[in-house]
Design a protein around this motif. Sequence first.
Motif, PDB file in Angstrom:
ATOM      1  N   SER A   1      26.165  34.996  41.259  1.00  0.00           N
ATOM      2  CA  SER A   1      26.221  34.508  42.641  1.00  0.00           C
ATOM      3  C   SER A   1      24.863  34.432  43.325  1.00  0.00           C
ATOM      4  O   SER A   1      24.615  33.516  44.087  1.00  0.00           O
ATOM      5  CB  SER A   1      27.162  35.379  43.473  1.00  0.00           C
ATOM      6  N   ASP A   2      23.968  35.395  43.039  1.00  0.00           N
ATOM      7  CA  ASP A   2      22.707  35.476  43.788  1.00  0.00           C
ATOM      8  C   ASP A   2      21.444  35.383  42.941  1.00  0.00           C
ATOM      9  O   ASP A   2      20.338  35.432  43.476  1.00  0.00           O
ATOM     10  CB  ASP A   2      22.657  36.785  44.585  1.00  0.00           C
ATOM     11  N   GLY A   3      21.606  35.320  41.620  1.00  0.00           N
ATOM     12  CA  GLY A   3      20.429  35.232  40.755  1.00  0.00           C
ATOM     13  C   GLY A   3      19.708  36.549  40.544  1.00  0.00           C
ATOM     14  O   GLY A   3      18.597  36.567  40.028  1.00  0.00           O
TER      15      GLY A   3
ATOM     16  N   ARG B   1      19.839  38.936  29.302  1.00  0.00           N
ATOM     17  CA  ARG B   1      20.502  37.966  30.170  1.00  0.00           C
ATOM     18  C   ARG B   1      21.529  37.070  29.493  1.00  0.00           C
ATOM     19  O   ARG B   1      22.115  36.210  30.154  1.00  0.00           O
ATOM     20  CB  ARG B   1      19.497  37.083  30.924  1.00  0.00           C
ATOM     21  N   ASP B   2      21.786  37.219  28.198  1.00  0.00           N
ATOM     22  CA  ASP B   2      22.817  36.401  27.558  1.00  0.00           C
ATOM     23  C   ASP B   2      23.441  37.156  26.386  1.00  0.00           C
ATOM     24  O   ASP B   2      23.663  36.584  25.316  1.00  0.00           O
ATOM     25  CB  ASP B   2      22.247  35.061  27.095  1.00  0.00           C
ATOM     26  N   LEU B   3      23.745  38.425  26.615  1.00  0.00           N
ATOM     27  CA  LEU B   3      24.349  39.244  25.571  1.00  0.00           C
ATOM     28  C   LEU B   3      25.814  38.848  25.423  1.00  0.00           C
ATOM     29  O   LEU B   3      26.574  38.878  26.392  1.00  0.00           O
ATOM     30  CB  LEU B   3      24.232  40.726  25.936  1.00  0.00           C
ATOM     31  N   LYS B   4      26.200  38.438  24.214  1.00  0.00           N
ATOM     32  CA  LYS B   4      27.574  38.031  23.922  1.00  0.00           C
ATOM     33  C   LYS B   4      27.770  38.100  22.416  1.00  0.00           C
ATOM     34  O   LYS B   4      26.815  38.254  21.656  1.00  0.00           O
ATOM     35  CB  LYS B   4      27.856  36.625  24.442  1.00  0.00           C
TER      36      LYS B   4
ATOM     37  N   ALA C   1      24.057  45.636  31.043  1.00  0.00           N
ATOM     38  CA  ALA C   1      25.112  46.650  30.884  1.00  0.00           C
ATOM     39  C   ALA C   1      26.481  46.033  31.171  1.00  0.00           C
ATOM     40  O   ALA C   1      27.461  46.325  30.485  1.00  0.00           O
ATOM     41  CB  ALA C   1      24.856  47.844  31.791  1.00  0.00           C
ATOM     42  N   PHE C   2      26.566  45.157  32.165  1.00  0.00           N
ATOM     43  CA  PHE C   2      27.821  44.457  32.464  1.00  0.00           C
ATOM     44  C   PHE C   2      28.229  43.599  31.266  1.00  0.00           C
ATOM     45  O   PHE C   2      29.382  43.629  30.826  1.00  0.00           O
ATOM     46  CB  PHE C   2      27.654  43.584  33.715  1.00  0.00           C
TER      47      PHE C   2
ATOM     48  N   TYR D   1      30.165  36.393  30.714  1.00  0.00           N
ATOM     49  CA  TYR D   1      29.428  37.633  30.451  1.00  0.00           C
ATOM     50  C   TYR D   1      28.461  37.999  31.572  1.00  0.00           C
ATOM     51  O   TYR D   1      27.814  39.030  31.514  1.00  0.00           O
ATOM     52  CB  TYR D   1      28.627  37.489  29.145  1.00  0.00           C
ATOM     53  N   MET D   2      28.336  37.143  32.575  1.00  0.00           N
ATOM     54  CA  MET D   2      27.367  37.371  33.652  1.00  0.00           C
ATOM     55  C   MET D   2      27.873  38.385  34.660  1.00  0.00           C
ATOM     56  O   MET D   2      29.020  38.323  35.093  1.00  0.00           O
ATOM     57  CB  MET D   2      27.107  36.077  34.422  1.00  0.00           C
ATOM     58  N   ALA D   3      26.977  39.268  35.058  1.00  0.00           N
ATOM     59  CA  ALA D   3      27.289  40.202  36.136  1.00  0.00           C
ATOM     60  C   ALA D   3      27.470  39.396  37.425  1.00  0.00           C
ATOM     61  O   ALA D   3      26.778  38.396  37.631  1.00  0.00           O
ATOM     62  CB  ALA D   3      26.158  41.211  36.295  1.00  0.00           C
TER      63      ALA D   3
END
Length: 161
Positions: free
Chosen positions: A106-108, A55-58, A116-117, A99-101
Amino acid sequence: MLLYEYMPNKSLDSFLFDSIKRKELDWAMRFKILNAIARGLLYLHQDSRLRIIHRDLKASNILLDNDMNPKISDFGLARMCGGDQVEGNTSRIVGTYGYMAPEYASDGLFSTKSDAFSFGVLLLEIVSGKKNKALTYKDDDNNIIAHANSKLEKHAHKEID
């Protein structure tokens, strides 16, 4: 509590976004780093006992050892999923927006696809050497995703013509 070994090369962003250090990252090294990150995500998503969604790949969460081998770090926002669970939902959106899909921002809704995104954004940064939110893109592109998409569309139109 997680303990990490000492990583003398710090994080990937300290190389990618530094005008001098980035020269140390030739194409072979960039490919090696991308490949290892992908293998790490595959392990987290499929091969570990519990499925882990980072959830926080960067770039700043990729540490580099003495031989420039990358290690995924900072699992503070990660979620473990049991059995065959591949997604989840949260009302509290956390992470780094660039980096968030879109479905997570928008919807959690988060899933292995969210990681992957993030990996795709990281891939674009590694290839281009530019931050996702850098203000150096021409035209109306305000991030690396829009920039890559406009290049893809221009190339696709040339193929059709």
